[in-house]
Write a protein that holds these residues in place. Structure first.
Motif, PDB file in Angstrom:
ATOM      1  N   THR A  49       0.829  -1.204   0.000  1.00 45.63           N
ATOM      2  CA  THR A  49       0.000   0.000   0.000  1.00 45.63           C
ATOM      3  C   THR A  49       0.864   1.255   0.000  1.00 45.63           C
ATOM      4  O   THR A  49       0.600   2.200  -0.749  1.00 45.63           O
ATOM      5  N   ALA A  50       1.892   1.276   0.814  1.00 50.86           N
ATOM      6  CA  ALA A  50       2.783   2.441   0.876  1.00 50.86           C
ATOM      7  C   ALA A  50       3.458   2.685  -0.475  1.00 50.86           C
ATOM      8  O   ALA A  50       3.570   3.832  -0.921  1.00 50.86           O
ATOM      9  N   LEU A  51       3.902   1.625  -1.138  1.00 53.40           N
ATOM     10  CA  LEU A  51       4.529   1.783  -2.454  1.00 53.40           C
ATOM     11  C   LEU A  51       3.521   2.263  -3.490  1.00 53.40           C
ATOM     12  O   LEU A  51       3.832   3.130  -4.319  1.00 53.40           O
ATOM     13  N   SER A  52       2.310   1.743  -3.438  1.00 52.29           N
ATOM     14  CA  SER A  52       1.269   2.161  -4.384  1.00 52.29           C
ATOM     15  C   SER A  52       0.892   3.623  -4.185  1.00 52.29           C
ATOM     16  O   SER A  52       0.703   4.366  -5.151  1.00 52.29           O
ATOM     17  N   VAL A  53       0.792   4.041  -2.935  1.00 49.99           N
ATOM     18  CA  VAL A  53       0.472   5.448  -2.636  1.00 49.99           C
ATOM     19  C   VAL A  53       1.594   6.364  -3.125  1.00 49.99           C
ATOM     20  O   VAL A  53       1.330   7.421  -3.708  1.00 49.99           O
ATOM     21  N   ALA A  54       2.837   5.961  -2.921  1.00 53.46           N
ATOM     22  CA  ALA A  54       3.973   6.767  -3.385  1.00 53.46           C
ATOM     23  C   ALA A  54       3.955   6.880  -4.907  1.00 53.46           C
ATOM     24  O   ALA A  54       4.200   7.964  -5.457  1.00 53.46           O
ATOM     25  N   ALA A  55       3.645   5.788  -5.603  1.00 52.34           N
ATOM     26  CA  ALA A  55       3.567   5.821  -7.066  1.00 52.34           C
ATOM     27  C   ALA A  55       2.422   6.717  -7.520  1.00 52.34           C
ATOM     28  O   ALA A  55       2.570   7.495  -8.477  1.00 52.34           O
ATOM     29  N   GLU A  56       1.290   6.646  -6.840  1.00 56.20           N
ATOM     30  CA  GLU A  56       0.137   7.484  -7.184  1.00 56.20           C
ATOM     31  C   GLU A  56       0.449   8.961  -6.961  1.00 56.20           C
ATOM     32  O   GLU A  56       0.070   9.814  -7.765  1.00 56.20           O
ATOM     33  N   ASP A  57       1.133   9.269  -5.875  1.00 47.76           N
ATOM     34  CA  ASP A  57       1.524  10.660  -5.608  1.00 47.76           C
ATOM     35  C   ASP A  57       2.412  11.199  -6.727  1.00 47.76           C
ATOM     36  O   ASP A  57       2.261  12.352  -7.147  1.00 47.76           O
ATOM     37  N   LEU A  58       3.339  10.376  -7.204  1.00 46.73           N
ATOM     38  CA  LEU A  58       4.196  10.797  -8.319  1.00 46.73           C
ATOM     39  C   LEU A  58       3.377  11.043  -9.574  1.00 46.73           C
ATOM     40  O   LEU A  58       3.604  12.001 -10.315  1.00 46.73           O
TER      41      LEU A  58
ATOM     42  N   LEU B  73       8.728   1.629  -8.355  1.00 48.85           N
ATOM     43  CA  LEU B  73       8.030   1.509  -7.080  1.00 48.85           C
ATOM     44  C   LEU B  73       7.036   0.350  -7.103  1.00 48.85           C
ATOM     45  O   LEU B  73       7.006  -0.467  -6.184  1.00 48.85           O
ATOM     46  N   LEU B  74       6.243   0.263  -8.149  1.00 50.67           N
ATOM     47  CA  LEU B  74       5.255  -0.809  -8.244  1.00 50.67           C
ATOM     48  C   LEU B  74       5.925  -2.171  -8.430  1.00 50.67           C
ATOM     49  O   LEU B  74       5.393  -3.189  -7.998  1.00 50.67           O
ATOM     50  N   GLY B  75       7.102  -2.175  -9.040  1.00 50.16           N
ATOM     51  CA  GLY B  75       7.853  -3.416  -9.203  1.00 50.16           C
ATOM     52  C   GLY B  75       8.421  -3.948  -7.900  1.00 50.16           C
ATOM     53  O   GLY B  75       8.758  -5.128  -7.801  1.00 50.16           O
ATOM     54  N   GLU B  76       8.509  -3.101  -6.887  1.00 46.89           N
ATOM     55  CA  GLU B  76       8.997  -3.509  -5.572  1.00 46.89           C
ATOM     56  C   GLU B  76       7.915  -4.153  -4.712  1.00 46.89           C
ATOM     57  O   GLU B  76       8.209  -4.695  -3.651  1.00 46.89           O
ATOM     58  N   CYS B  77       6.674  -4.095  -5.162  1.00 45.26           N
ATOM     59  CA  CYS B  77       5.576  -4.703  -4.397  1.00 45.26           C
ATOM     60  C   CYS B  77       5.824  -6.201  -4.259  1.00 45.26           C
ATOM     61  O   CYS B  77       6.344  -6.846  -5.165  1.00 45.26           O
ATOM     62  N   LEU B  78       5.417  -6.733  -3.128  1.00 49.80           N
ATOM     63  CA  LEU B  78       5.608  -8.145  -2.823  1.00 49.80           C
ATOM     64  C   LEU B  78       4.367  -8.947  -3.192  1.00 49.80           C
ATOM     65  O   LEU B  78       3.240  -8.455  -3.091  1.00 49.80           O
TER      66      LEU B  78
END
Length: 69
Positions: free
Chosen positions: A36-45, A61-66
């Motif tokens: 969720t944190a990575l997705s939010v950071a990508a959305e903010d960008l 960022l999205l590629g780092e999701c587990l």
């Protein structure tokens, strides 16, 4: 990174990388919180910059999701 089911523990280096990528001080304790944190950071960008570099960073960022189990 140590993972047991949905629980997660990051090493010092991984906590630093997470903090840099998401601008969040507290490390996540679950896979869902991490993703969720990575997705939010990508959305903010995406909202503030539409350049090719920003799109690349979003993909990283999205590629780092587990993978969730």
């Amino acid at each position: 990174m140590i993972r047991l089911g949905q629980k997660l523990r990051l090493s010092d280096r991984e906590r630093h990388a997470f903090r840099v990528m998401t601008d969040r001080a507290a490390p996540p304790k679950t896979v869902a919180a991490y993703n969720t944190a990575l997705s939010v950071a990508a959305e903010d960008l995406r909202e503030c910059d539409t350049s090719a570099e920003s799109r690349l960073l979003q993909a990283v960022l999205l590629g780092e999701c587990l993978q969730e189990e």
